[in-house]
Design a protein around this motif. Sequence first.
Motif, PDB file in Angstrom:
ATOM      1  N   ALA A 594       0.688  -1.209  -0.069  1.00  0.00           N
ATOM      2  CA  ALA A 594       0.049   0.125  -0.037  1.00  0.00           C
ATOM      3  C   ALA A 594       0.771   1.362   0.216  1.00  0.00           C
ATOM      4  O   ALA A 594       2.008   1.118   0.162  1.00  0.00           O
ATOM      5  CB  ALA A 594      -1.134  -0.124   1.182  1.00  0.00           C
ATOM      6  N   ASP A 595       0.324   2.305  -0.456  1.00  0.00           N
ATOM      7  CA  ASP A 595       1.100   3.467  -0.478  1.00  0.00           C
ATOM      8  C   ASP A 595       0.820   4.355   0.949  1.00  0.00           C
ATOM      9  O   ASP A 595       0.171   4.067   1.977  1.00  0.00           O
ATOM     10  CB  ASP A 595       0.222   4.270  -1.421  1.00  0.00           C
ATOM     11  CG  ASP A 595       1.274   5.673  -2.091  1.00  0.00           C
ATOM     12  OD1 ASP A 595       2.393   5.702  -1.520  1.00  0.00           O
ATOM     13  OD2 ASP A 595       0.731   6.402  -2.731  1.00  0.00           O
ATOM     14  N   GLY A 596       1.706   5.462   1.017  1.00  0.00           N
ATOM     15  CA  GLY A 596       1.547   6.239   2.130  1.00  0.00           C
ATOM     16  C   GLY A 596       2.848   6.329   2.711  1.00  0.00           C
ATOM     17  O   GLY A 596       3.648   5.344   3.100  1.00  0.00           O
ATOM     18  N   GLU A 628       4.300   5.001  -3.462  1.00  0.00           N
ATOM     19  CA  GLU A 628       5.666   5.083  -2.973  1.00  0.00           C
ATOM     20  C   GLU A 628       6.365   3.610  -2.560  1.00  0.00           C
ATOM     21  O   GLU A 628       7.367   3.343  -2.072  1.00  0.00           O
ATOM     22  CB  GLU A 628       5.838   5.975  -1.822  1.00  0.00           C
ATOM     23  CG  GLU A 628       5.766   7.392  -2.376  1.00  0.00           C
ATOM     24  CD  GLU A 628       6.399   8.411  -1.118  1.00  0.00           C
ATOM     25  OE1 GLU A 628       7.235   8.148  -0.646  1.00  0.00           O
ATOM     26  OE2 GLU A 628       5.780   9.462  -1.090  1.00  0.00           O
ATOM     27  N   GLY A 629       5.009   2.580  -2.384  1.00  0.00           N
ATOM     28  CA  GLY A 629       5.502   1.370  -2.032  1.00  0.00           C
ATOM     29  C   GLY A 629       6.659   0.726  -2.724  1.00  0.00           C
ATOM     30  O   GLY A 629       7.479  -0.156  -2.268  1.00  0.00           O
ATOM     31  N   THR A 630       7.226   1.369  -3.964  1.00  0.00           N
ATOM     32  CA  THR A 630       8.222   0.789  -4.846  1.00  0.00           C
ATOM     33  C   THR A 630       9.507   0.800  -3.692  1.00  0.00           C
ATOM     34  O   THR A 630      10.783   0.126  -4.128  1.00  0.00           O
ATOM     35  CB  THR A 630       8.473   1.436  -5.963  1.00  0.00           C
ATOM     36  OG1 THR A 630       8.441   2.763  -5.669  1.00  0.00           O
ATOM     37  CG2 THR A 630       7.590   1.072  -7.139  1.00  0.00           C
ATOM     38  N   ARG A 631       9.555   1.844  -2.901  1.00  0.00           N
ATOM     39  CA  ARG A 631      10.643   1.726  -1.915  1.00  0.00           C
ATOM     40  C   ARG A 631      11.040   0.398  -1.230  1.00  0.00           C
ATOM     41  O   ARG A 631      12.353   0.086  -1.049  1.00  0.00           O
ATOM     42  CB  ARG A 631      10.499   2.781  -0.686  1.00  0.00           C
ATOM     43  CG  ARG A 631      10.923   4.182  -1.097  1.00  0.00           C
ATOM     44  CD  ARG A 631      11.125   5.186   0.161  1.00  0.00           C
ATOM     45  NE  ARG A 631      11.695   4.610   1.491  1.00  0.00           N
ATOM     46  CZ  ARG A 631      11.438   5.003   2.575  1.00  0.00           C
ATOM     47  NH1 ARG A 631      10.426   5.880   2.865  1.00  0.00           N
ATOM     48  NH2 ARG A 631      12.263   4.688   3.710  1.00  0.00           N
ATOM     49  N   LEU A 632       9.891  -0.327  -1.173  1.00  0.00           N
ATOM     50  CA  LEU A 632      10.035  -1.659  -0.375  1.00  0.00           C
ATOM     51  C   LEU A 632      10.676  -2.671  -1.468  1.00  0.00           C
ATOM     52  O   LEU A 632      11.651  -3.278  -1.030  1.00  0.00           O
ATOM     53  CB  LEU A 632       8.696  -2.132  -0.110  1.00  0.00           C
ATOM     54  CG  LEU A 632       8.562  -3.177   1.015  1.00  0.00           C
ATOM     55  CD1 LEU A 632       9.349  -2.577   2.521  1.00  0.00           C
ATOM     56  CD2 LEU A 632       7.107  -3.550   1.245  1.00  0.00           C
ATOM     57  N   LEU A 633      10.519  -2.404  -2.777  1.00  0.00           N
ATOM     58  CA  LEU A 633      11.338  -3.241  -3.712  1.00  0.00           C
ATOM     59  C   LEU A 633      12.625  -2.853  -3.665  1.00  0.00           C
ATOM     60  O   LEU A 633      13.418  -3.749  -3.748  1.00  0.00           O
ATOM     61  CB  LEU A 633      10.623  -3.151  -4.889  1.00  0.00           C
ATOM     62  CG  LEU A 633       8.981  -3.399  -5.156  1.00  0.00           C
ATOM     63  CD1 LEU A 633       8.685  -3.537  -6.701  1.00  0.00           C
ATOM     64  CD2 LEU A 633       8.522  -4.948  -4.367  1.00  0.00           C
ATOM     65  N   SER A 634      12.812  -1.771  -3.448  1.00  0.00           N
ATOM     66  CA  SER A 634      14.319  -1.106  -3.664  1.00  0.00           C
ATOM     67  C   SER A 634      15.022  -1.587  -2.349  1.00  0.00           C
ATOM     68  O   SER A 634      16.124  -2.280  -2.256  1.00  0.00           O
ATOM     69  CB  SER A 634      14.531   0.415  -3.709  1.00  0.00           C
ATOM     70  OG  SER A 634      13.656   0.929  -4.464  1.00  0.00           O
ATOM     71  N   GLU A 635      14.243  -1.761  -1.162  1.00  0.00           N
ATOM     72  CA  GLU A 635      14.935  -2.211   0.001  1.00  0.00           C
ATOM     73  C   GLU A 635      15.319  -3.439   0.111  1.00  0.00           C
ATOM     74  O   GLU A 635      16.344  -4.155   0.465  1.00  0.00           O
ATOM     75  CB  GLU A 635      13.817  -1.859   1.252  1.00  0.00           C
ATOM     76  CG  GLU A 635      14.353  -2.018   2.774  1.00  0.00           C
ATOM     77  CD  GLU A 635      15.552  -0.765   2.564  1.00  0.00           C
ATOM     78  OE1 GLU A 635      16.868  -1.196   3.403  1.00  0.00           O
ATOM     79  OE2 GLU A 635      15.480   0.423   2.117  1.00  0.00           O
ATOM     80  N   ALA A 636      14.551  -4.386  -0.854  1.00  0.00           N
ATOM     81  CA  ALA A 636      14.580  -5.775  -0.898  1.00  0.00           C
ATOM     82  C   ALA A 636      15.583  -6.044  -2.218  1.00  0.00           C
ATOM     83  O   ALA A 636      16.005  -7.301  -2.204  1.00  0.00           O
ATOM     84  CB  ALA A 636      13.256  -6.337  -1.348  1.00  0.00           C
ATOM     85  N   LYS A 637      16.111  -4.964  -2.779  1.00  0.00           N
ATOM     86  CA  LYS A 637      16.991  -5.361  -3.771  1.00  0.00           C
ATOM     87  C   LYS A 637      16.971  -6.089  -4.737  1.00  0.00           C
ATOM     88  O   LYS A 637      17.345  -6.995  -5.225  1.00  0.00           O
ATOM     89  CB  LYS A 637      18.525  -5.704  -3.085  1.00  0.00           C
ATOM     90  CG  LYS A 637      18.887  -4.929  -1.735  1.00  0.00           C
ATOM     91  CD  LYS A 637      20.493  -5.036  -1.571  1.00  0.00           C
ATOM     92  CE  LYS A 637      20.963  -3.854  -0.600  1.00  0.00           C
ATOM     93  NZ  LYS A 637      20.085  -3.234   0.325  1.00  0.00           N
TER      94      LYS A 637
END
Length: 686
Positions: A594-596, A628-637
Amino acid sequence: MAQFRAAPAHEALTTDQGVRVDDTDNALRAGTRGPTLLEDFHNREKITHFDHERIPERVVHARGAGAYGYFEPYESLAEYTCADFLAESGRRTPVFVRFSTVQGPRGSADTVRDVRGFATKFYTREGNYDLVGNNMPVFFIQDAIKFPDFVHAVKMEPHNEMPTGASAHDTFWDFCSLQPESTHMLMWLMSDRAIPRSFRMMQGFGVHTFRFVTADGRGTFVKFHWKPRLGVNSLVWDEAQIAAGRDPDFHRRDLWEAIESGQYPEWELGVQLVPENDEFAFDFDLLDATKIIPEEQVPVRPIGRMVLDRNPQNFFAETEQVAFHTANVVPGIDFTNDPLLQGRNFSYLDTQLIRLGGPNFSQLPVNRPIADVHHNHRDGFGQQVIHPGTNYFPNSLGGGCPAHAGSGGGPGVFRHYAQRVDGEKIRVRSDSFQDHYSQATLFWNSMSDWEKRHIVEAFRFELGKVDSVQVRERMVGNLAHVNGDLAAGVADGLGLPAPDPVPGLPVTASPALSQENLRSSAGIRTRKVAVLVADGTDTAQVTAVRERLTTAGAIVEVLAAKDGSVRGTDNDTLDVDRALPTMASVLYDAVVVADGKEAVGALAADPAAVRFVEEAYRHGKPLAVLGEGTRLLSEAKLPEAVFLGSSAPDHGVITSNGSASAEDVADALAAALEQHRFPHRPGLLN
Ligand code: HDD
């Protein structure tokens, strides 16, 4: 979901004799601190009964899950068989189905790499008919006399009882490498068919060639196929292994919950029919259970559907005590001389005698026919029937009853198919059973590239667990008869030289064998989606996504770091269905982030959430990432090219990309879910 059916209300506790008991918490004793008294018959009876609760588990297929339902034909099959339950369109026959794994004991995990049993008991008006099949259409051996050898080899090794629920060990591969007739079945076992996503998403096969027989004694060869409405879908191997720990009951829970929620699983029954005159029209033997009849040669004709709509009330009484037997046939269905089937026709009755403690197991409720039963079988352990009258035949004192049903002719009487037999008494396998590789090659040729990749990886895994180098080498040598790339790929993983391919007979492909061609006809019904949220989540978007997916039949659960609720962006709240630490992405088919800003920050800082997304990605599952949820994907490399810059639909990672609405994202996710997995995504775990 509380699904416990309570004991009948207002019933007092009694002994086995029906005497009411005043206290079952304290044994009768001499004084409050004194010794327990033998006189306490309730205490003795309670403990004695408990001491005798276990029965032997099945020697194979020990772990299973069952359900009731019904079967109904689409049309009459009277042209081919006099079976009453196939005689009329829409005639409902009650069924009980038990799905199982083969190798592991009762307490083993559901998602192991293994064949799955698919056994159906039809309670027909003319007696019980059992179709005791598997989710693979062939078998490891051709002659039942090899079954004890095969099972000893695949079961846990005798000295240390390892491994549980796995074929990846020396004795299994030793046996198979010396028994080339197992090669075709090994291809199925190393394919994704051996790690189904759900019992509800498996095909089922009767395996043997059986015989339909008409009222006037005409025979037609028949092979049975069950095809699931939800498509044939599998896990990936890494996922299956994680699921075995996260939820060892993954498959039985899935079946149970689907039925409890009214999402009744459904299969279509199909038959391949071969006229008796065509017995020798194939380049394999119809009596050889290591062979299929390719669907392109003999199409599967749909003849009816089965729906499972009721869970058992008591696992032991129903699922454990159900007794299947290949020889439970009804008028209109008969055997062939398949030597595997012939041996099974002995084994199942024999095994029930020990497992269920004597000859009266057909009187147990789950095994009892709905057809009337009259015979002169008497007595034995657990006899439930008070038989009046005479118990022999012929008799005059009992009015000649029960009489031979066949004496006056008429329908509904079993008569064995009159097949002419002659031959020498010999222990010899027919020459027509000797080609062990062509259909293994056919299977390989029919796979898509990712299915082939999974097969190679599975062989590497399994043989990689084998200590004996000679067994590894021998097995790779066998694979050289199937396909050069396969053998080379497996050899490479084992650090062995690639063997020279061994040319065989020319083989084509059978597209019907690929899971690519066995998709769902029920959309995304019952697919499970996890939505990851935290305080500061855009709840309006979550609600929109959930509504959209739920309307399409998916099951959506909201997950946060802990149970309770999370705060939304508008200072509203959103209820949490599951706490993240209690779940894992392997328990879902797709994941939504989710976003936020605040919420995504919290999720990105939570290793459990990062792992959740990473595993879903690496297992090829659809992912929808809002804002902004894509940040989580970046965090997961994860490979950024897949999700940054475009919605990259080919890889099943859907991002809102700044502009797409939550509804659009949900629709794209639903479309991705219909594809099940994205096997071409970079960075996958197999
Ligand atoms: Fe078997 C159980 C399927 C060959 C002997 N088998 C069993 C079950 C299934 C199958 C689905 C579990 C039934 C249940 O849920 O209770 N078996 C197969 C298939 C085979 C096959 C598809 C090959 C085409 N089986 C086979 C052979 C033999 C057996 C050749 C013996 C010679 N099978 C048994 C058994 C079991 C059994 C030992 C264990 C428990 C039971 O029967 O009731 O008798």
